[in-house]
Design a protein around this motif. Structure first.
Motif, PDB file in Angstrom:
ATOM      1  N   ASN A 101       0.818  -1.211   0.000  1.00 31.81           N
ATOM      2  CA  ASN A 101       0.000   0.000   0.000  1.00 31.81           C
ATOM      3  C   ASN A 101       0.849   1.257   0.000  1.00 31.81           C
ATOM      4  O   ASN A 101       0.443   2.282  -0.558  1.00 31.81           O
ATOM      5  CB  ASN A 101      -0.986  -0.024   1.168  1.00 31.81           C
ATOM      6  CG  ASN A 101      -2.213  -0.855   0.824  1.00 31.81           C
ATOM      7  OD1 ASN A 101      -3.121  -0.361   0.166  1.00 31.81           O
ATOM      8  ND2 ASN A 101      -2.215  -2.126   1.207  1.00 31.81           N
ATOM      9  N   ILE A 104       2.026   1.603  -3.963  1.00 30.00           N
ATOM     10  CA  ILE A 104       1.213   2.101  -5.083  1.00 30.00           C
ATOM     11  C   ILE A 104       1.279   3.617  -5.223  1.00 30.00           C
ATOM     12  O   ILE A 104       0.945   4.164  -6.260  1.00 30.00           O
ATOM     13  CB  ILE A 104      -0.266   1.636  -5.044  1.00 30.00           C
ATOM     14  CG1 ILE A 104      -1.020   2.193  -3.847  1.00 30.00           C
ATOM     15  CG2 ILE A 104      -0.363   0.130  -5.130  1.00 30.00           C
ATOM     16  CD1 ILE A 104      -2.547   2.094  -4.041  1.00 30.00           C
ATOM     17  N   HIS A 105       1.699   4.301  -4.171  1.00 29.62           N
ATOM     18  CA  HIS A 105       1.824   5.763  -4.252  1.00 29.62           C
ATOM     19  C   HIS A 105       3.237   6.221  -4.574  1.00 29.62           C
ATOM     20  O   HIS A 105       3.532   7.408  -4.529  1.00 29.62           O
ATOM     21  CB  HIS A 105       1.375   6.396  -2.937  1.00 29.62           C
ATOM     22  CG  HIS A 105      -0.069   6.187  -2.708  1.00 29.62           C
ATOM     23  ND1 HIS A 105      -1.018   6.851  -3.431  1.00 29.62           N
ATOM     24  CD2 HIS A 105      -0.738   5.341  -1.904  1.00 29.62           C
ATOM     25  CE1 HIS A 105      -2.216   6.441  -3.054  1.00 29.62           C
ATOM     26  NE2 HIS A 105      -2.071   5.523  -2.139  1.00 29.62           N
TER      27      HIS A 105
ATOM     28  N   LEU B  66      -5.275  18.995  -1.567  1.00 31.70           N
ATOM     29  CA  LEU B  66      -4.933  17.616  -1.233  1.00 31.70           C
ATOM     30  C   LEU B  66      -3.440  17.483  -0.938  1.00 31.70           C
ATOM     31  O   LEU B  66      -3.038  16.800   0.017  1.00 31.70           O
ATOM     32  CB  LEU B  66      -5.329  16.677  -2.382  1.00 31.70           C
ATOM     33  CG  LEU B  66      -5.113  15.190  -2.109  1.00 31.70           C
ATOM     34  CD1 LEU B  66      -6.098  14.666  -1.083  1.00 31.70           C
ATOM     35  CD2 LEU B  66      -5.219  14.368  -3.384  1.00 31.70           C
TER      36      LEU B  66
ATOM     37  N   GLU C  61      -8.265  -5.020  -2.772  1.00 33.42           N
ATOM     38  CA  GLU C  61      -9.283  -4.397  -1.910  1.00 33.42           C
ATOM     39  C   GLU C  61      -8.649  -3.401  -0.947  1.00 33.42           C
ATOM     40  O   GLU C  61      -9.172  -2.307  -0.736  1.00 33.42           O
ATOM     41  CB  GLU C  61     -10.062  -5.464  -1.129  1.00 33.42           C
ATOM     42  CG  GLU C  61     -10.962  -6.334  -1.989  1.00 33.42           C
ATOM     43  CD  GLU C  61     -11.852  -5.513  -2.918  1.00 33.42           C
ATOM     44  OE1 GLU C  61     -12.572  -4.620  -2.422  1.00 33.42           O
ATOM     45  OE2 GLU C  61     -11.793  -5.732  -4.153  1.00 33.42           O
ATOM     46  N   ASP C  62      -7.497  -3.761  -0.382  1.00 34.99           N
ATOM     47  CA  ASP C  62      -6.780  -2.839   0.509  1.00 34.99           C
ATOM     48  C   ASP C  62      -6.413  -1.549  -0.224  1.00 34.99           C
ATOM     49  O   ASP C  62      -6.542  -0.448   0.303  1.00 34.99           O
ATOM     50  CB  ASP C  62      -5.481  -3.492   1.023  1.00 34.99           C
ATOM     51  CG  ASP C  62      -5.717  -4.639   2.010  1.00 34.99           C
ATOM     52  OD1 ASP C  62      -6.678  -4.566   2.789  1.00 34.99           O
ATOM     53  OD2 ASP C  62      -4.926  -5.593   1.999  1.00 34.99           O
ATOM     54  N   MET C  63      -5.917  -1.708  -1.449  1.00 30.44           N
ATOM     55  CA  MET C  63      -5.480  -0.542  -2.226  1.00 30.44           C
ATOM     56  C   MET C  63      -6.663   0.370  -2.546  1.00 30.44           C
ATOM     57  O   MET C  63      -6.554   1.587  -2.491  1.00 30.44           O
ATOM     58  CB  MET C  63      -4.826  -1.001  -3.522  1.00 30.44           C
ATOM     59  CG  MET C  63      -3.470  -1.659  -3.316  1.00 30.44           C
ATOM     60  SD  MET C  63      -2.856  -2.335  -4.898  1.00 30.44           S
ATOM     61  CE  MET C  63      -1.266  -2.996  -4.363  1.00 30.44           C
ATOM     62  N   LYS C  65      -9.309   0.758  -0.753  1.00 26.62           N
ATOM     63  CA  LYS C  65      -9.658   1.480   0.483  1.00 26.62           C
ATOM     64  C   LYS C  65      -8.700   2.653   0.713  1.00 26.62           C
ATOM     65  O   LYS C  65      -9.114   3.741   1.097  1.00 26.62           O
ATOM     66  CB  LYS C  65      -9.560   0.520   1.678  1.00 26.62           C
ATOM     67  CG  LYS C  65     -10.850  -0.209   1.984  1.00 26.62           C
ATOM     68  CD  LYS C  65     -10.741  -0.916   3.335  1.00 26.62           C
ATOM     69  CE  LYS C  65     -11.241  -2.331   3.238  1.00 26.62           C
ATOM     70  NZ  LYS C  65     -10.842  -3.177   4.342  1.00 26.62           N
ATOM     71  N   LEU C  66      -7.415   2.406   0.474  1.00 24.58           N
ATOM     72  CA  LEU C  66      -6.429   3.461   0.707  1.00 24.58           C
ATOM     73  C   LEU C  66      -6.658   4.629  -0.262  1.00 24.58           C
ATOM     74  O   LEU C  66      -6.585   5.809   0.133  1.00 24.58           O
ATOM     75  CB  LEU C  66      -5.011   2.901   0.529  1.00 24.58           C
ATOM     76  CG  LEU C  66      -3.884   3.888   0.835  1.00 24.58           C
ATOM     77  CD1 LEU C  66      -3.805   4.192   2.327  1.00 24.58           C
ATOM     78  CD2 LEU C  66      -2.538   3.359   0.358  1.00 24.58           C
ATOM     79  N   LEU C  67      -6.945   4.324  -1.521  1.00 18.23           N
ATOM     80  CA  LEU C  67      -7.197   5.377  -2.503  1.00 18.23           C
ATOM     81  C   LEU C  67      -8.446   6.164  -2.130  1.00 18.23           C
ATOM     82  O   LEU C  67      -8.502   7.386  -2.293  1.00 18.23           O
ATOM     83  CB  LEU C  67      -7.354   4.769  -3.904  1.00 18.23           C
ATOM     84  CG  LEU C  67      -6.047   4.287  -4.528  1.00 18.23           C
ATOM     85  CD1 LEU C  67      -6.319   3.498  -5.805  1.00 18.23           C
ATOM     86  CD2 LEU C  67      -5.137   5.477  -4.839  1.00 18.23           C
ATOM     87  N   LYS C  69      -9.587   6.572   0.873  1.00 18.64           N
ATOM     88  CA  LYS C  69      -9.270   7.378   2.053  1.00 18.64           C
ATOM     89  C   LYS C  69      -8.496   8.637   1.652  1.00 18.64           C
ATOM     90  O   LYS C  69      -8.706   9.724   2.191  1.00 18.64           O
ATOM     91  CB  LYS C  69      -8.416   6.512   3.008  1.00 18.64           C
ATOM     92  CG  LYS C  69      -8.222   7.086   4.399  1.00 18.64           C
ATOM     93  CD  LYS C  69      -7.442   6.092   5.269  1.00 18.64           C
ATOM     94  CE  LYS C  69      -6.541   6.817   6.253  1.00 18.64           C
ATOM     95  NZ  LYS C  69      -5.468   5.959   6.759  1.00 18.64           N
ATOM     96  N   LEU C  70      -7.608   8.489   0.682  1.00 16.35           N
ATOM     97  CA  LEU C  70      -6.766   9.609   0.244  1.00 16.35           C
ATOM     98  C   LEU C  70      -7.604  10.719  -0.374  1.00 16.35           C
ATOM     99  O   LEU C  70      -7.405  11.904  -0.080  1.00 16.35           O
ATOM    100  CB  LEU C  70      -5.751   9.094  -0.788  1.00 16.35           C
ATOM    101  CG  LEU C  70      -4.663  10.056  -1.233  1.00 16.35           C
ATOM    102  CD1 LEU C  70      -3.667  10.295  -0.119  1.00 16.35           C
ATOM    103  CD2 LEU C  70      -3.935   9.526  -2.461  1.00 16.35           C
ATOM    104  N   ALA C  71      -8.517  10.356  -1.249  1.00 19.70           N
ATOM    105  CA  ALA C  71      -9.352  11.354  -1.936  1.00 19.70           C
ATOM    106  C   ALA C  71     -10.787  10.804  -1.987  1.00 19.70           C
ATOM    107  O   ALA C  71     -11.212  10.237  -2.989  1.00 19.70           O
ATOM    108  CB  ALA C  71      -8.808  11.618  -3.344  1.00 19.70           C
TER     109      ALA C  71
END
Lengths: 147, 147, 147
Positions: A101, A104-105, B66, C61-63, C65-67, C69-71
């Motif tokens: 995670n 990916i950024h 952001l 699925e984790d990724m 969720k993180l995306l 959360k980010l935007a």
């Protein structure tokens, strides 16, 4: 026009190890004799990133903190739930959802211009391979293209 | 097959200035006469990113917010603690930890395909150089490769 | 030395659809007969990213969720305020500020080395086109360069 593929082998020492590979890349370019072109510096791993930034130790500590905040090791990732996960399970599988995670950024590769047989970087730019997972042997692939 | 390196010089006007350099890149490609290939658009700075996205002013305001949320100017970065920092200190050193920390999550370069002597972009894609630090003169390196 | 541009056409099925395009890229490389070089895999959209990571469903699925959360989709983006926005308004304009804001933190392209007529990836690396906006037809441009 030449196209030369070469591998840099590393051994990382810790999670979030920032390894400055600028000189190693430079040495590989020199060996090829290519004066004008590009070098594509590519991580061959899903939990290792290639970052171009400044080699200032306190800054690197700041960056580690930011990456940890973005995708904390303490968060419960589904990728790490070995009771339900069935895909890509290895014998030595470790909980590394946080590492993917973070990845990916971050860039998986950096394409840098080659001018006068040298990697063309700004005054403060250095190339880092960043270990996002636990310490281990790693490979970086360089594709050097030019004449 | 030609490999042409050229520099775009900019003067940024503000922190988080988004400068649309698409036309400048296009002009440089035209000059080379290269019809098919790639252009690698590379920031030569550790606090300037290259972003490919839409030139819609309100969207750019959203993006600035952001980025500011991700690595706020108000956070205490160790890189900015000049009482303890010893490495890479310049005469005009400013507190720019936030800018480096924004930078690691943004691309340092964009490799864009060149087709019919033009940069190949989708309908809404534009190339921006993004100033993450204070306003200043900046350089973007283009490596144009093709035939 | 050859330079071949080719398009992969996709139809995405959902917001945050991760489409594994590795085999499609590989097939295109095979067709060219290029044994050594690079392939630049470029999104032609401002709300589609190219990610290189592991094809493990729970991780994806984790990724997501993180995306998210980010935007987040629930955030009020100025880009989505059609009362004040005047630029780049289409007939079918949808609120997609979240998608653009996810996009700036993700790569628009991945440059991958080509060795022995194959895309050179590490053991777990796969190439994904990631839909950040609503489902729709999409185009990925490949520039394959080499000999």
């Amino acid at each position: 026009m030449k196209i030369i593929n070469t591998i840099i082998e590393l051994k990382t020492a810790a999670t979030l190890d920032f390894i400055d590979i600028t000189q190693k890349v430079q040495d590989k370019i020199k060996e090829t004799g290519i004066t004008d072109g590009v070098v594509n510096i590519q991580s061959l791993h899903t939990t290792m990133a290639i970052i171009v930034n400044e080699a200032e130790p306190l800054l690197i500590e700041d960056m580690k903190k930011l990456l940890e905040k973005l995708a904390p090791r303490t968060y419960q990732y589904m990728h790490d739930n070995f009771d339900i996960r069935t895909v890509n399970m290895c014998d030595d599988e470790c909980a590394n959802g946080h590492a993917h995670n973070k990845a990916i950024h971050l860039p998986v590769s950096a394409m840098i211009n080659v001018v006068k047989n040298s990697i063309q970087l700004g005054q403060w730019q250095r190339v880092f391979a960043v270990e996002l997972d636990r310490p281990r042997p790693r490979k970086i692939s360089l594709q050097i293209i030019g004449a």
